[in-house]
Design a protein around this motif. Structure first.
Motif, PDB file in Angstrom:
ATOM      1  N   LEU A 129       0.834  -1.200   0.000  1.00  0.00           N
ATOM      2  CA  LEU A 129       0.000   0.000   0.000  1.00  0.00           C
ATOM      3  C   LEU A 129       0.870   1.252   0.000  1.00  0.00           C
ATOM      4  N   GLY A 130       1.951   1.228   0.775  1.00  0.00           N
ATOM      5  CA  GLY A 130       2.866   2.365   0.758  1.00  0.00           C
ATOM      6  C   GLY A 130       3.451   2.606  -0.617  1.00  0.00           C
ATOM      7  N   MET A 131       3.806   1.541  -1.304  1.00  0.00           N
ATOM      8  CA  MET A 131       4.338   1.669  -2.658  1.00  0.00           C
ATOM      9  C   MET A 131       3.270   2.193  -3.621  1.00  0.00           C
ATOM     10  N   ALA A 132       2.038   1.705  -3.462  1.00  0.00           N
ATOM     11  CA  ALA A 132       0.961   2.145  -4.344  1.00  0.00           C
ATOM     12  C   ALA A 132       0.665   3.629  -4.175  1.00  0.00           C
ATOM     13  N   VAL A 133       0.641   4.087  -2.942  1.00  0.00           N
ATOM     14  CA  VAL A 133       0.400   5.510  -2.682  1.00  0.00           C
ATOM     15  C   VAL A 133       1.546   6.347  -3.229  1.00  0.00           C
ATOM     16  N   ALA A 134       2.786   5.862  -3.051  1.00  0.00           N
ATOM     17  CA  ALA A 134       3.944   6.581  -3.583  1.00  0.00           C
ATOM     18  C   ALA A 134       3.889   6.663  -5.108  1.00  0.00           C
ATOM     19  N   SER A 135       3.480   5.586  -5.756  1.00  0.00           N
ATOM     20  CA  SER A 135       3.355   5.600  -7.218  1.00  0.00           C
ATOM     21  C   SER A 135       2.319   6.623  -7.665  1.00  0.00           C
ATOM     22  N   ALA A 136       1.219   6.708  -6.931  1.00  0.00           N
ATOM     23  CA  ALA A 136       0.189   7.686  -7.274  1.00  0.00           C
ATOM     24  C   ALA A 136       0.723   9.110  -7.135  1.00  0.00           C
ATOM     25  N   LEU A 137       1.525   9.347  -6.100  1.00  0.00           N
ATOM     26  CA  LEU A 137       2.121  10.674  -5.930  1.00  0.00           C
ATOM     27  C   LEU A 137       3.066  11.009  -7.075  1.00  0.00           C
ATOM     28  N   GLU A 138       3.664   9.964  -7.663  1.00  0.00           N
ATOM     29  CA  GLU A 138       4.545  10.150  -8.816  1.00  0.00           C
ATOM     30  C   GLU A 138       3.759  10.259 -10.130  1.00  0.00           C
ATOM     31  N   LYS A 139       2.429  10.205 -10.035  1.00  0.00           N
ATOM     32  CA  LYS A 139       1.540  10.235 -11.202  1.00  0.00           C
ATOM     33  C   LYS A 139       1.684   8.985 -12.064  1.00  0.00           C
ATOM     34  N   ASN A 140       2.159   7.913 -11.453  1.00  0.00           N
ATOM     35  CA  ASN A 140       2.250   6.632 -12.159  1.00  0.00           C
ATOM     36  C   ASN A 140       1.051   5.791 -11.730  1.00  0.00           C
TER      37      ASN A 140
END
Length: 647
Positions: A129-140
């Motif tokens: 989940l942490g990785m998924a949220v970080a990816s969203a912040l990167e617009k990925n």
């Protein structure tokens, strides 16, 4: 011995190679991968049943998803052998769990395909989940994040915390529940019953058939993903009218259960789920030990069997001509059962390690007084505290490395309330091939600093027996302290260990031998190495005293005054971290009492100790017999202050 892979597996050096194959070839890849694991583990040892059960899942995940850009997080990691073999580590796999070789668990610095380092249970959902949220912040928003977690790991509170958070987000997260009804031991608790209800319910089977028949017919999504999800949810509403769903109530779209050992169906399902946005969970039913008959029949025995004959299934055992010392865990298991037969107030508690701790002996004889609470260390400690308030004598057995997860409960629920819980920390010290996630090297330091906590470690099996006897006695139970007894993995040194019980006065050490030139103060089983070192030094005319201190807190101050008055050079020895450990306690005593002498501390250095055979790791840390002898000779032959400290 060189293990030759099958003809398809031999060509797979990365998941890119796997994805070049036609889907019709995947069953053969699975067969070859399963056989390669069997061939290797039978010769070199390691974890076994868990990886066999997820062979199809390992292949399907790397075939469907674009790893390593798509992130796979394997919970715990016992089941990740297939993943490692498919991701460029096939030819080096024979070095698995050996000194300087591959780790037995996913490890970030070992491979870019190991998205998150694991070893302790139930971390995968939070990490993914942490990785998924970080990816969203990167617009990925295209990257996939997949957590693969077993039904045993789902019993831990951290897994629930991760799901609870994930369900309130729109993160691109897929949780795969690998349900084989097993952890290391059979699972316990209400969640196990709930999953059983799902897998046997006619309603859920109807749901599975309707949903997956619909999705299985789709070669691609001709309509938008939103329309497809709407159809799926429509079927769910009619199929699950009479039965609520735990995962759905947490905001996770639930799919399944499906056969996790059917590679063809599994790949099609994963392809469809890639296109469904938001947090979701896929319930896969697998068989631990799949494809190897003995492992399917006795899954606990084949979790990590050691070297075995793959044809007959016979697990190799060492042949001995003389009586052998028992494992420390068996001394605990036999002793608590013996004490419990005499004292009806004694209860035993373990978080999902009944066979590993040998509490299963008491569970079989007294099931109403011995409790496996699932993978829930925090709950185990507070549950113990609750029982202690009612006058029960509680032995809470937790591996040292897992006790770290319940530290707040030890302080808040036990020690502040002055409850005499007895914590038996198995696998203390360096544990060997399981490596840094499982070494139990911090407990001396983190337990020693807590008020109302006694910290003890036996030099041998008889001492463990007597410490347990002391803890359950009226003298200790009527006080305000709790007791930590730490002991190592593996066998001890006393074949004839079962002596009459003797109570040990809290905070007292014992003199093993006198010397004239230097004193060794040992804490725990490394005292046996120190004893051998003293014998070696005697051969060359060096006289060394040896004291088994037994308690890091409280220290035996009378004995320490005697030692500091007699010797001007001291070595402390422990199998815990040097920062804040037993040696630090002795340093504090020396400083507080104004003694002037030279002291050197031997223990685990301030660095991560990797995996290997215990003797290899002891040698690396300088705490084997050779290291102790060398430190003593250097200390006696040199007046240089460093690395010893002078007070």
């Amino acid at each position: 011995m060189l293990i030759t892979p099958g003809k398809l597996l031999a060509k797979i050096d990365s998941p890119e190679d796997l994805r070049k194959l036609d889907s019709s070839q995947l069953p053969q890849v699975c067969n070859e991968l399963r056989q390669f694991i069997i061939d290797n583990v039978s010769v070199y040892g390691g974890h076994f049943g868990a990886s066999l059960g997820v062979v199809e899942l390992s292949v399907a995940l790397h075939y469907v998803f674009n790893t390593p850009d798509d992130q796979l997080i394997w919970d715990v990691g016992h089941q990740a052998y297939g993943h490692k073999i498919l991701t460029g580590r096939r030819d080096n796999f024979r070095s698995n769990r050996t000194y300087g070789g591959l780790s037995g668990f996913p490890k970030r610095k070992e491979s870019i395909y190991d998205a998150f380092g694991v070893g302790h249970s139930s971390t995968s959902i939070s990490a993914a989940l942490g990785m998924a949220v970080a990816s969203a912040l990167e617009k990925n928003f295209s990257r996939q994040h997949i957590a693969i977690i077993g039904d045993g790991a789902m019993t831990a509170g951290m897994a629930f915390e991760g799901m609870n958070h994930a369900g309130a987000t729109d993160s691109n997260l897929l949780i795969i529940l690998n349900d084989n009804c097993m952890a290391i031991d059979p699972n316990v608790g209400a969640l196990k019953e709930y999953l059983t209800d799902i897998t046997t319910s006619q309603t859920y089977n109807k749901f599975r058939d309707e949903v997956w028949n619909m999705l299985g017919k789709m070669s691609n999504f001709g309509k938008s993903a939103q329309e497809i999800v709407s159809k799926v949810e429509s079927v769910m509403k009619t199929a699950i009218l009479r039965q609520s769903n735990l995962f759905e109530s947490l905001g996770l779209r639930y799919f399944g259960p499906i056969d996790g050992n059917d590679i063809s169906h599994l790949t099609e399902v994963l392809k469809d789920l890639k296109n469904i946005p938001g947090p979701k969970i896929l319930h896969c039913l697998t068989v631990k030990g799949k494809g190897y008959g003995p492992a399917e029949k006795d899954q606990t025995k084949w979790h990590a069997p050691g070297v075995f004959d793959k044809i007959t299934g016979e697990i190799q055992k060492k042949e001995y001509t003389t009586p052998q010392a028992p494992k420390y865990q068996d001394v605990f298991g036999l002793t608590i059962l013996e004490l419990a037969k005499k004292n009806p107030k004694i209860v035993g508690i373990t978080p999902a390690m009944p066979s590993g701790s040998s509490l299963n002996l008491m569970m079989a004889a007294m099931p109403e007084r011995a409790f496996d609470v699932g993978i829930a260390e925090q709950h185990a400690v507070t549950f113990s505290a609750g029982m202690a308030t009612r006058g029960d004598i509680v032995f809470c057995n937790i591996y040292s490395t897992f006790m770290q997860r319940a530290y707040d409960q030890v302080i808040h629920d036990v020690c502040i309330q002055e409850l005499p819980v007895i914590f038996c920390l198995d696998r203390a010290g360096l544990v060997g091939a399981d490596g840094p996630t499982h070494h139990g090297v911090y407990d001396i330091a983190y337990m020693r600093c807590i008020p109302n906590m006694v910290v003890a470690s036996p030099m041998n099996e008889q001492e463990l027996r007597n410490m347990m006897y002391t803890g359950q006695g009226d003298a200790f139970q009527s006080g305000k302290n709790s007791l930590t007894i730490r002991y190592p993995r593996g066998s001890g040194v006393m074949p004839d260990w079962k002596k009459e019980f003797e109570e040990i006065k809290i905070g007292t050490g014992r003199k093993i031998k006198e010397g004239t030139e230097l004193a060794i103060l040992s804490f725990g089983p490394l005292g046996n190495f120190a004893k051998s070192a003293c014998e070696e030094l005697e051969k060359v005319g060096i006289s060394v005293g040896l004291y088994d201190m037994r308690f890091a807190k409280p220290l035996d101050e009378l004995l320490l005054h005697e030692i500091c008055s007699r010797y001007n050079k001291i070595i402390t020895l422990e199998d815990g971290c040097l920062q804040g450990g037993f040696g630090s306690a002795v340093l504090e005593f020396i400083a507080d009492n104004g003694y002037s002498l030279t002291i050197k501390r031997l223990g685990i250095p301030d660095s991560i100790v990797e995996h290997g055979e215990p003797q290899e790791l002891y040698h690396e840390c300088g705490i084997d017999v050779l290291g102790i002898v060398g430190s003593i000779k250097n200390m006696l032959n040199s007046d240089i202050m460093s690395p010893a400290l002078r007070f």
